[in-house]
Design a protein around this motif. Structure first.
Motif, PDB file in Angstrom:
ATOM      1  N   TRP A 185       9.615  -1.988  -6.370  1.00 25.87           N
ATOM      2  CA  TRP A 185       8.338  -1.685  -7.020  1.00 25.87           C
ATOM      3  C   TRP A 185       7.170  -2.220  -6.182  1.00 25.87           C
TER       4      TRP A 185
ATOM      5  N   GLY B 161       7.362   3.401  -7.509  1.00 27.89           N
ATOM      6  CA  GLY B 161       8.718   2.977  -7.214  1.00 27.89           C
ATOM      7  C   GLY B 161       9.117   3.597  -5.894  1.00 27.89           C
TER       8      GLY B 161
ATOM      9  N   ALA C  40      12.287   4.131 -13.443  1.00 28.91           N
ATOM     10  CA  ALA C  40      10.935   4.632 -13.170  1.00 28.91           C
ATOM     11  C   ALA C  40      10.493   5.610 -14.259  1.00 28.91           C
TER      12      ALA C  40
ATOM     13  N   LEU D 293       7.413   8.079  -8.088  1.00 23.00           N
ATOM     14  CA  LEU D 293       8.400   7.664  -7.098  1.00 23.00           C
ATOM     15  C   LEU D 293       8.010   8.145  -5.706  1.00 23.00           C
TER      16      LEU D 293
END
Length: 532
Positions: free
Chosen positions: A325, A334, A358, A365
């Motif tokens: 993270w 993420g 996530a 992401l």
């Protein structure tokens, strides 16, 4: 402390070699970008200027807020084809009156701005981005319509452009057309279907059929102005909402239209962001020219995330995939980054869990690619690599948070899919000049073909031609090497652009800001069956 420590030795011979190789690739990339900037060439640029007209990128520059960036998308479209690099169209994201917009501009110096198959793909991709991120669309129009010799590749799918405009409008995403010149035949439907239309006096020409076609079809005598001029459409047909006296006036009015849209982002401003602790210039020396040589993606992460601060997830498990993270320009992300290239069962399971987390937290992401794919071999097949790799791909496929992908090194085989390649609809996907992407590496693919041919000859009881085999392998390796390079792939719009690694943080920041214009929510379930 979760600030990443760097082990990169910028004084080493390896670093210098990597940096030199990447700078060479950037020089070649600059040359190809220059072709797009040059449009149709000096002759047609000068002819356009003599008509008192601005170039496509000059129009965009005047449209944008002063001193704000423009993220050009797919600038290498049509590279390696019979059409001009850039595909006679400029697309990108920029800020107009404080509003992030998706902007498209025909380049009339390239065959009059006529659309070819690659222009169409580029325009459709721009519409996808606008729709997914709820970005208002501004079309700077001057096009002769379809490039008629290639109409068989344009006519049927080309209707998607008009479908997209109406769907954007129906979704409450504003569409603005600024007509500087020709917008005829099918192109007339671009202003016809847009929410707001601005036309330039004595320059705009918008009609379904021009004077010659009208003469042939009906016998009627007409001229451009009475048939489709800006003043006629402003005074008589009502197609033009705004009548501009010149190009600068049209752009001024377009800015005022955007200022009055009352278009708001779904999310507020991000948190204040601290720059990385390490110099982004050092990104040039991290990726080896030989992609078989591994590198630590944490060195990349340390140079793109806020404060180089990264909370790694499962650092001791599945170590060839780094997950964790961070924040980037104040936006939480993420990150999944390939470390040693190969994805094993542990990495696949780790990735699936991380993607689920996530989605639980509504965190976008970021996938940083350097993978040769999932591991093969008897031990790994018996250990369940197929079902574990499928678990990762399942998670990526059904994740609902926005995805961003950057190809840094290798991106081969199903690893490309598991790391959210183009087919998995990342909101944005970019490549570094060092990247390569294909079914597998050139040597491996050529070797597989050689083994199959050798086995076929043996089965038929025929002698094997070693000389022909060597020639075949060399030819296949060269072909696959060429087709795996980023400029080739970018030319086919398999990414949204090849970027300088030093610009990665800025590019991702612009993309994250655009993403947060539209509301999103992660999957709370809804994943396919995970085969355990």
């Amino acid at each position: 402390m979760t600030v990443l420590a760097s082990a990169l030795d910028i004084r080493s011979d390896d670093y210098a070699a990597h940096r030199s190789a990447l700078l060479g690739k950037l020089t070649a990339l600059d040359g190809e970008h220059a072709k797009a900037l040059n449009g149709g060439g000096e002759k047609y640029v000068q002819r356009h200027r003599k008509r008192g007209k601005l170039l496509a990128r000059e129009r965009i520059e005047l449209l944008l807020d002063p001193d704000t960036p423009f993220l050009e998308l797919s600038p290498l479209a049509a590279w390696g084809s019979d059409y001009a690099v850039g595909a006679s169209l400029v697309t990108g994201i920029g800020v107009v009156e404080g509003v992030e917009c998706l902007i498209t501009a025909n380049d009339p110096t390239v065959r009059g701005g006529a659309s070819n198959p690659w222009s169409l793909k580029k325009a459709l991709r721009a519409n996808e981005i606008a729709f997914a991120n709820r970005l208002p669309c501004i079309s700077l129009v001057e096009s002769g319509g379809a490039d008629l010799p290639s109409q068989k590749e344009i006519f049927i799918p080309g209707g998607g452009i008009f479908r997209d405009i109406t769907r954007l409008s129906a979704a409450g995403i504003p569409t603005v057309a600024v007509v500087f010149g020709n917008s005829t035949a099918g192109g007339a439907y671009i202003p016809g279907m847009s929410d707001h239309v601005i036309m330039v006096k004595e320059k705009a020409k918008v009609f379904l059929g021009g004077p010659p076609l009208v003469k042939m079809a009906t016998g009627e005598e007409s001229d451009d102005e009475s048939l489709g001029g800006a003043e006629m459409h402003a005074r008589t047909s009502g197609l033009a909402d705004y009548f501009a006296h010149d190009e600068q006036d049209a752009i001024r009015q377009a800015r005022r239209v955007v200022a009055r849209l009352n278009h708001r982002k779904a999310y507020g401003d991000p948190a204040l962001a601290e720059p990385p602790k390490y110099d982004p210039e050092e990104l040039l020396g991290i990726v080896p020219e030989d992609l078989k040589v591994p590198f630590d993606p944490r060195e990349v992460i340390a140079r793109i995330v806020d404060g180089s601060d990264f909370d790694e997830f499962k650092p001791l498990y599945g170590s060839s995939l780094v997950t964790g993270w961070a924040s980037l320009h104040g936006y939480p992300v993420g990150i999944l980054a390939n470390a040693q290239g190969v994805l094993f069962s542990e990495e696949s399971q780790k990735a699936a869990q991380f993607i689920q987390l996530a989605n639980q937290r509504d965190i976008p992401l970021l996938f940083l690619h350097n993978t040769t794919g999932y591991m093969v071999g008897k031990e790994y097949e018996q250990g369940g690599i197929i079902k574990h790799g499928s678990m990762m791909i399942n998670a990526v496929s059904n994740s609902r948070v926005p995805h961003l992908s950057v190809l840094m090194g290798a991106s081969y085989g199903a690893g490309h899919y598991g790391m959210c390649g183009r087919a998995y609809d990342p909101r944005f996907l970019f490549a570094w000049p060092s990247a390569k992407s294909a079914v597998m590496g050139p040597q491996q693919l050529a070797g597989v073909l050689s083994i199959v041919a050798r086995q076929s000859s043996a089965a038929k009881g025929l002698p094997y031609d070693e000389e022909a085999d060597a020639g075949l392998r060399a030819m296949v390796e060269q072909q696959i090497e060429t087709e795996s390079l980023p400029m080739f792939l970018s030319g086919r719009l398999y990414d949204d652009g090849v970027i300088d690694p030093r610009d990665t943080r800025t590019v991702l920041g612009i993309c994250l800001s655009a993403i947060h214009t539209a509301p999103y929510e992660g999957a709370r379930g809804g994943f396919g069956v995970f085969r355990m």
